[in-house]
Design a protein around this motif. Sequence first.
Motif, short mmCIF file in Angstrom:
data_model
loop_
_atom_site.label_atom_id
_atom_site.label_comp_id
_atom_site.label_asym_id
_atom_site.label_seq_id
_atom_site.Cartn_x
_atom_site.Cartn_y
_atom_site.Cartn_z
N LEU A 163 -38.75 23.23 -30.56
CA LEU A 163 -38.99 22.18 -29.56
C LEU A 163 -37.92 22.32 -28.50
N GLU A 164 -38.33 22.30 -27.25
CA GLU A 164 -37.34 22.44 -26.18
C GLU A 164 -37.69 21.54 -24.99
N PHE A 165 -36.76 20.68 -24.65
CA PHE A 165 -36.90 19.84 -23.46
C PHE A 165 -36.01 20.47 -22.39
N VAL A 188 -38.24 2.62 -13.30
CA VAL A 188 -37.30 2.57 -14.44
C VAL A 188 -37.16 3.99 -14.96
N CYS A 189 -35.93 4.47 -15.05
CA CYS A 189 -35.71 5.85 -15.50
C CYS A 189 -35.53 5.85 -17.03
N ALA A 190 -36.53 6.35 -17.75
CA ALA A 190 -36.46 6.37 -19.22
C ALA A 190 -35.73 7.61 -19.72
N LEU A 191 -35.90 8.73 -19.03
CA LEU A 191 -35.17 9.97 -19.37
C LEU A 191 -34.59 10.54 -18.09
N ASP A 192 -33.34 10.94 -18.17
CA ASP A 192 -32.65 11.36 -16.97
C ASP A 192 -32.10 12.79 -17.18
N ASP A 193 -32.79 13.77 -16.65
CA ASP A 193 -32.37 15.17 -16.75
C ASP A 193 -32.04 15.53 -18.21
N PHE A 194 -33.01 15.27 -19.05
CA PHE A 194 -32.83 15.39 -20.50
C PHE A 194 -33.16 16.81 -20.97
N SER A 195 -32.20 17.45 -21.60
CA SER A 195 -32.42 18.80 -22.14
C SER A 195 -31.99 18.84 -23.60
N LEU A 196 -32.79 19.52 -24.40
CA LEU A 196 -32.50 19.58 -25.84
C LEU A 196 -33.27 20.75 -26.46
N ARG A 197 -32.64 21.42 -27.40
CA ARG A 197 -33.31 22.50 -28.15
C ARG A 197 -33.28 22.16 -29.62
N VAL A 198 -34.40 22.23 -30.26
CA VAL A 198 -34.46 22.04 -31.72
C VAL A 198 -34.82 23.39 -32.33
N GLU A 199 -33.95 23.89 -33.17
CA GLU A 199 -34.15 25.24 -33.73
C GLU A 199 -35.12 25.19 -34.92
N PRO A 200 -35.83 26.29 -35.15
CA PRO A 200 -36.76 26.33 -36.29
C PRO A 200 -36.01 26.16 -37.62
N GLY A 201 -36.61 25.40 -38.50
CA GLY A 201 -36.06 25.26 -39.86
C GLY A 201 -34.98 24.23 -40.02
N GLU A 202 -34.71 23.44 -38.99
CA GLU A 202 -33.67 22.42 -39.13
C GLU A 202 -34.27 21.01 -39.16
N ILE A 203 -33.48 20.09 -39.71
CA ILE A 203 -33.82 18.67 -39.60
C ILE A 203 -32.95 18.14 -38.47
#
Lengths: 304, 235
Positions: free
Chosen positions: A5-7, A23-38
């Motif tokens: 998952l990658e934002f 209304v700004c709910a997300l502001d320049d939001f970046s995130l990486r979720v790697e395979p196999g992790e919680i």
Amino acid sequence: MPPALEFDHITKEYRGWFGRNPVCALDDFSLRVEPGEIFGFLGPNGAGKTTAIHIAMGFMRPTRGSGQMLGQRFGDARTRGRVGFLAETVALYHRPVERLVRFYGALSGVRDPQLRQRAREVLETLELTDVAYRNAGKLSRGMIQRVGLAQALVNEPELLVLDEPTSALDPPARVAVRELLLALRAAGKTIFLSSHQLSEIELISDRVAILHRGRIRRLGRTSELLESRERLQVVARGVGPDAFEGAVARNGCVTFEMLASAQRAVIERVWSLGGEIVRVSPARRSLEQIFLEITQNAGEDTHP
Amino acid sequence: MRPVLLIAANFLREQRWLTLVLVLYAVGLAAIFAVSEKQVSAEDAFFFLRQQSLYAPLFSLFLAVSAIHNERKSRRILAVLSKALTRRQYIAGLLAGILAVLGAYCLAIAISGAWLVRSAQASLGQLWALLVITAVTSVLVSAMGLFFSTFLTPLFATSATALAVALPAALEQALGRGWGNLLPVYSLVAQVTGTGLARHTADWRPVAIAVVETMLLWTLASWIFAGRDITAAVE
């Protein structure tokens, strides 16, 4: 390996008619979720957690930015067939549980006879066999949440996106779900978990992000986040508990915390009092303490 | 195709009590008609058929404008759209579901109507044309209602559909024949109300236009719905 998952620099603004009252709910939001992790996704109410999840699932579109789920852009229908999703408010059709789970499995592209078998398996795993032929509309909130989990798991998803999966469950059921999530991780699945149950996130997450006012305030491995860089915990022997502020006597030793910068002075003081140092280690904080610290310092930017 | 059928079957299941009421209403009314009259005349039988046929588009409109709204408001739409189906398939499923409800109603009208027409010893010749026109009108109206409901609340979607139906009728009155086929609900309804003992052949041109426009409205509704945030407030 592509992230599960990658934002990528996502901004989401809610606007009224004619663009009024944004209304700004997300502001320049970046995130990486790697395979196999919680991955534990935390934040107070209104932080933007559910908005981020709904954008990932394709329920809404970002105002700016983009993202990928299992290597495909957000909202790709075929990719959703490899994903399990549980909404914060579980709302299901009023029909027998087993048929309901099969209905959602069929929508995910699972076919009989595999579908029947999978439905039976998830009902067993979530201890729903006894209510398999009861109308889902007549079940308690906790049971409905379990049915919600069953529909998320029926297609054997590679990625599970769970928004508050244990909020309505009793303690034994929570433990069971926790064990189930750990077993799924062991089987190579990725779990993106949003929750207010901080202790639970602390127990099972490999990494954690804390979101506040649409921006990530803390991100990192759970074990690293919980260890304070500024404070140390000291265990000493041969000194009285009243010699150091906040010291507690336990098993013939005293335990207290100090600022890392005062380490040398404190150790010398223990020695000068005739005592000896047993252990100096990074002070461990709970996720709750970190969470409160971030949300109470709402105005300040506290990036990792 | 499978997701479309699943959504349609689910919609029919969710509306099963309404469907049953509609079917019982059509059959029950025909039974009351037959019992209360010693001799059912052919004109009475066709009056019954015309009346029931005019209700069908109305029922379909009310089903269509509230379908998406109800799913969003109850939040059941989240679990459904989190699965491997596109918004286009979802809209098609709802349309097929409405068609299934209306199909059951039309079947009830057909059976009870055929019974009454036979009792009146009249020809069944026009009954089937009447039912086809009724079904096509209902599908067009529901596609229109569904289209408007992708971006309007049920009340406004109903009003917008009513306006869209009325406009070609007004244009036909003002500018002459042909304008009614712009959105041919009026032309189709006029054929239904004109059905009677007198033998006249059905005009299939508005039926063909209605089928094409239904496809067009479905495409437009899917396109608009694909761009909508489904979890934003629905009120």
